[in-house]
Design an enzyme around this catalytic site. Structure first.
Site, PDB file in Angstrom:
ATOM      1  N   ASP A 176       0.365  11.259   3.386  1.00 50.00           N
ATOM      2  CA  ASP A 176       0.270  12.813   3.241  1.00 50.00           C
ATOM      3  C   ASP A 176      -0.160  13.326   4.713  1.00 50.00           C
ATOM      4  O   ASP A 176      -0.498  12.540   5.721  1.00 50.00           O
ATOM      5  CB  ASP A 176      -0.338  13.260   2.340  1.00 50.00           C
ATOM      6  CG  ASP A 176      -1.918  12.887   2.262  1.00 50.00           C
ATOM      7  OD1 ASP A 176      -2.128  11.764   2.849  1.00 50.00           O
ATOM      8  OD2 ASP A 176      -2.950  13.865   2.197  1.00 50.00           O
ATOM      9  N   HIS A 215       4.569   4.435   0.788  1.00 47.59           N
ATOM     10  CA  HIS A 215       4.578   5.901   0.594  1.00 47.59           C
ATOM     11  C   HIS A 215       4.223   6.553   1.904  1.00 47.59           C
ATOM     12  O   HIS A 215       2.936   6.665   2.145  1.00 47.59           O
ATOM     13  CB  HIS A 215       3.759   6.103  -0.423  1.00 47.59           C
ATOM     14  CG  HIS A 215       3.684   7.533  -1.108  1.00 47.59           C
ATOM     15  ND1 HIS A 215       4.489   8.076  -1.964  1.00 47.59           N
ATOM     16  CD2 HIS A 215       2.632   8.573  -0.788  1.00 47.59           C
ATOM     17  CE1 HIS A 215       4.230   9.386  -2.278  1.00 47.59           C
ATOM     18  NE2 HIS A 215       3.007   9.676  -1.421  1.00 47.59           N
ATOM     19  N   ASP A 241       7.199  -2.348  -4.370  1.00 49.46           N
ATOM     20  CA  ASP A 241       7.382  -1.988  -3.095  1.00 49.46           C
ATOM     21  C   ASP A 241       8.548  -0.669  -3.025  1.00 49.46           C
ATOM     22  O   ASP A 241       9.694  -0.955  -2.357  1.00 49.46           O
ATOM     23  CB  ASP A 241       7.986  -3.218  -1.977  1.00 49.46           C
ATOM     24  CG  ASP A 241       8.264  -2.662  -0.594  1.00 49.46           C
ATOM     25  OD1 ASP A 241       7.497  -1.553  -0.346  1.00 49.46           O
ATOM     26  OD2 ASP A 241       8.783  -3.298   0.166  1.00 49.46           O
ATOM     27  N   GLU A 271       0.946   3.538  -0.941  1.00 50.20           N
ATOM     28  CA  GLU A 271       0.704   4.344   0.276  1.00 50.20           C
ATOM     29  C   GLU A 271       0.031   3.642   1.217  1.00 50.20           C
ATOM     30  O   GLU A 271      -0.273   2.637   1.120  1.00 50.20           O
ATOM     31  CB  GLU A 271      -0.251   5.530  -0.393  1.00 50.20           C
ATOM     32  CG  GLU A 271      -0.352   6.710   0.686  1.00 50.20           C
ATOM     33  CD  GLU A 271      -0.535   8.108   0.012  1.00 50.20           C
ATOM     34  OE1 GLU A 271      -0.959   8.230  -1.045  1.00 50.20           O
ATOM     35  OE2 GLU A 271      -0.550   9.095   0.895  1.00 50.20           O
TER      36      GLU A 271
HETATM   37  O1  9MR Z   1      -7.760   6.231  -1.516  1.00 48.05           O
HETATM   38  C1  9MR Z   1      -8.044   7.009  -2.430  1.00 48.05           C
HETATM   39  C2  9MR Z   1      -8.116   6.370  -3.965  1.00 48.05           C
HETATM   40  O2  9MR Z   1      -9.354   5.652  -3.919  1.00 48.05           O
HETATM   41  C3  9MR Z   1      -8.295   7.242  -5.206  1.00 48.05           C
HETATM   42  O3  9MR Z   1      -8.368   6.548  -6.210  1.00 48.05           O
HETATM   43  C4  9MR Z   1      -6.933   8.003  -5.068  1.00 48.05           C
HETATM   44  C5  9MR Z   1      -7.046   9.333  -5.938  1.00 48.05           C
HETATM   45  O4  9MR Z   1      -8.204  10.099  -5.880  1.00 48.05           O
HETATM   46  O5  9MR Z   1      -7.047   8.924  -3.682  1.00 48.05           O
HETATM   47  C6  9MR Z   1      -6.965   8.078  -2.680  1.00 48.05           C
HETATM   48  O6  9MR Z   1      -6.797   8.833  -1.501  1.00 48.05           O
HETATM   49  C7  9MR Z   1      -5.761   9.580  -1.214  1.00 48.05           C
HETATM   50  C8  9MR Z   1      -5.938  10.804  -0.706  1.00 48.05           C
HETATM   51  O7  9MR Z   1      -6.761  11.595  -1.728  1.00 48.05           O
HETATM   52  C9  9MR Z   1      -4.843  11.544  -0.126  1.00 48.05           C
HETATM   53  N1  9MR Z   1      -4.285  11.137   0.848  1.00 48.05           N
HETATM   54  C10 9MR Z   1      -3.845   9.724   0.537  1.00 48.05           C
HETATM   55  C11 9MR Z   1      -4.999   8.998  -0.256  1.00 48.05           C
HETATM   56  C12 9MR Z   1      -4.355   7.535  -0.550  1.00 48.05           C
HETATM   57  O8  9MR Z   1      -3.511   7.428  -1.614  1.00 48.05           O
END
Ligand code: 9MR
Ligand code: ZN
Length: 570
Positions: A169, A492, A541, A550
């Site tokens: 993102d 992602h 994947d 991601e």
């Molecule tokens: O890395 C984060 C993970 O530990 C959490 O479980 C998750 C849900 O809250 O969020 C992940 O962080 C994301 C962030 O909120 C927004 N950018 C992408 C991150 C990776 O998925």
């Protein structure tokens, strides 16, 4: 049945293992085959025959596992492991594998840059236009802004630019940034010889190591996240995540979300640390970073309560937390290390006493960074490093207490690792969103412990965590794009999805979040992964699967630390 190897390869003089895994129902059949494993060169000549070492059932993968140890091979070259009719992916044995990996992992951060054009000389075919340069508004004024309820000139607008997109993102989040910077700046501090390569970025050749040039891009953004009163905004994103468009096409209004005490403390720590690291290269910046750190520390002292507001109307990443003790501890410890002022040490110690296990290196709990600051001179391999100030008895005491905890945790994790057929120091219940961060955190913890107490088991444990990341895991994937014969290639990541790259093509050097047994809220992951799948296998994947595949800056950063460790520590 599968033979898993580290698809990047192995260093000549470190432990080398491969894993042979099969479904439990085939295990009897497999045990009956008396064949030895053969480690062969590309041309088919076999160098070594080894008995399989039975491990038995591995709970996290659901597999029945045999291990193959071929540590005695030290000759450089390209190899495969064979058993019966099975052949592994090819891999190399070479001394510079981790140097090269580090360049890829670090260069990936350049591809995360926001607010500037990435031009072809540095970005090649991944060149792209600038993004997210429009003025930002405060969350508290956002609704009124949208409804035109505020005259243009009474709105507070902020010209905040730069930094790294957090992940797939386009948000930028203070605590996530601090986490990534902590890993990388300490990797540089401890293992500077791992960072002599050019990253081919616009700043290359300016006399400053490129890894510091790259981090400076993030630090300069972070400095802009500090408010007038010394507090620091928690995040800088749009209201909701963009669609799968290029960043330049994400023209939604940027917003500054309210400060959190974690963001403030992380800011203090990161700036105090950066002040030390950058001083030899840029004294003006070092002064500026320290002044900013002190200003925010004053805010923290004046606001001793935990502050975090989860704003559910804003759909971008939350990075919520339940405690700021670890962040405050890190902030105080970095200020002590940078200024030498005793009262900061006392403050850090007071938070240490309140923390049950201050040896974590993730965005939610970064307490272990305080430990790195505390033990900086003992951990660094920088021959020119001089610790300023004398070691007081209070600090001596603190070090003894901290080291005892670290040692205990490392020994516990060695046991966890030994109970895994794949040699990964993760318990079955720990395969959560971003499990690769946990694996790499363990790698960093083993590496830290090894530097203090060089038992070979700790060193091998670092190797094993990287082995897992790079292919010795039950998914058969190398979790780093572009690295290994079977690397994941559908991250992602909005940028690579929007670019419509050819099948299998992707920007190299990104670490995937990895297996996630909690199945969470991700619809495609839920659909594709049957209920009851063992957690280490909960991965596909597919770019749609944000809870599995991601990429983030703070999944690359601990890999940079571990790679630098393996590159430099003998
Ligand atoms: O890395 C984060 C993970 O530990 C959490 O479980 C998750 C849900 O809250 O969020 C992940 O962080 C994301 C962030 O909120 C927004 N950018 C992408 C991150 C990776 O998925
Ligand atoms: Zn951007």
């Amino acid at each position: 049945m599968n033979i898993y190897v580290n698809q990047l390869g192995y260093l000549p003089n470190t432990a080398k293992h491969a894993v042979l895994a099969c479904p439990p129902e085939q295990s009897a059949e497999l045990s009956a085959v008396s064949d030895k494993a053969r480690i062969c060169k590309e041309d088919g000549t076999c160098l070594l025959e080894k008995e399989l070492i039975p491990f038995g059932p591995d709970t996290a993968s659901g597999d029945y596992v045999f291990r193959i140890d071929f540590s005695e091979i030290t000759e450089c070259g390209t190899y495969v492991v064979k058993w019966n009719n099975e052949t592994s992916y090819p891999f190399r044995i070479a001394p510079d594998l981790y140097t090269k990996l580090n360049v890829l992992l670090s260069k990936a951060l350049y591809f995360q840059r926001c607010g500037m054009e990435l031009t072809a000389p540095y970005a090649g075919k991944y060149a792209r236009k600038t993004c997210h340069t429009a003025p930002t508004v405060l969350w508290t004024e956002y609704e009124k802004f949208l409804n035109n309820e505020l005259p243009e000139d009474s709105m507070q607008k902020f010209d905040i630019r730069g930094g790294w997109h957090d992940a797939g993102d386009y948000g930028r989040y203070t605590t996530a940034a601090a986490c990534a910077l902590g890993h990388i700046l300490y990797a540089y501090r401890f293992f500077p010889d791992a960072f002599t390569q050019s990253l081919n970025i616009p700043e290359s050749g300016n006399g400053i190591p490129d890894i510091l040039n790259e981090c400076r891009y993030e630090l300069d953004w972070m400095l802009q996240m500090q408010a007038e009163d010394g507090s620091v905004y928690h995040k800088h994103t749009t209201k909701n995540h963009a669609g799968f468009v290029m960043p330049c096409d994400d023209t939604n209004q940027m917003i500054l979300l309210p400060p959190s005490s974690m963001a403030v403390a992380d800011f203090v720590a990161t700036m105090a640390l950066a002040s030390r690291i950058y001083r030899p290269f840029d004294a003006e910046f070092a002064d500026r970073a320290l002044t900013a750190a002190k200003k925010s520390q004053a805010w923290l002292v004046a606001h001793p309560e935990f502050l975090f507001e989860h704003i559910k109307e804003c759909g971008t990443g939350g990075y919520g937390d339940r405690s700021d003790i670890d962040e405050r501890m890190w902030a105080a410890m970095e200020l002590y290390r940078t200024t030498g002022e005793e009262h900061y040490l006392e403050l850090a110690r007071s938070f240490f006493e309140k923390h049950p296990n201050p040896i974590q290196y993730g965005w939610a709990d970064i307490s272990g960074f305080a430990g790195w600051a505390l033990l900086e001179d003992e951990l660094t391999l920088d021959a020119s490093f001089v610790q300023s100030g004398t070691l007081t008895s209070a600090e001596q005491d603190f070090r003894v207490a901290y080291k005892a905890l670290l040692q205990k945790e490392a020994d516990h994790l060695l046991e966890v690792m030994t109970s895994s057929g794949y040699g990964v120091a993760l318990e079955e219940k720990e395969y959560c969103w971003g499990s690769n961060l946990s694996v790499l955190n363990r790698g960093m913890l083993f590496g830290t412990t090894y530097r203090l107490n060089p038992k070979p088991e700790y060193f091998t444990a670092v190797v094993r965590q990287m082995d897992y990341l790079l292919g010795i895991n039950a998914t058969d994937y190398s979790y780093v794009t572009g690295v290994g014969a079977h690397a994941f290639c559908n991250p992602h990541n909005r940028i690579t999805v929007a670019a419509h790259l050819e099948e299998g093509e992707t920007i190299p050097g990104y670490v995937s979040g990895g297996a996630n047994g909690t199945r969470w809220v991700d619809p495609l992951a839920k659909e594709l992964i049957p209920e009851g799948t063992p957690p280490m296998k909960c991965f596909v994947d597919r770019w749609e699967c944000y809870s599995l595949n991601e990429i983030t800056i703070y999944w690359n950063s601990p890999a940079i630390f571990c790679a630098a460790f393996l590159d430099c520590v003998k």
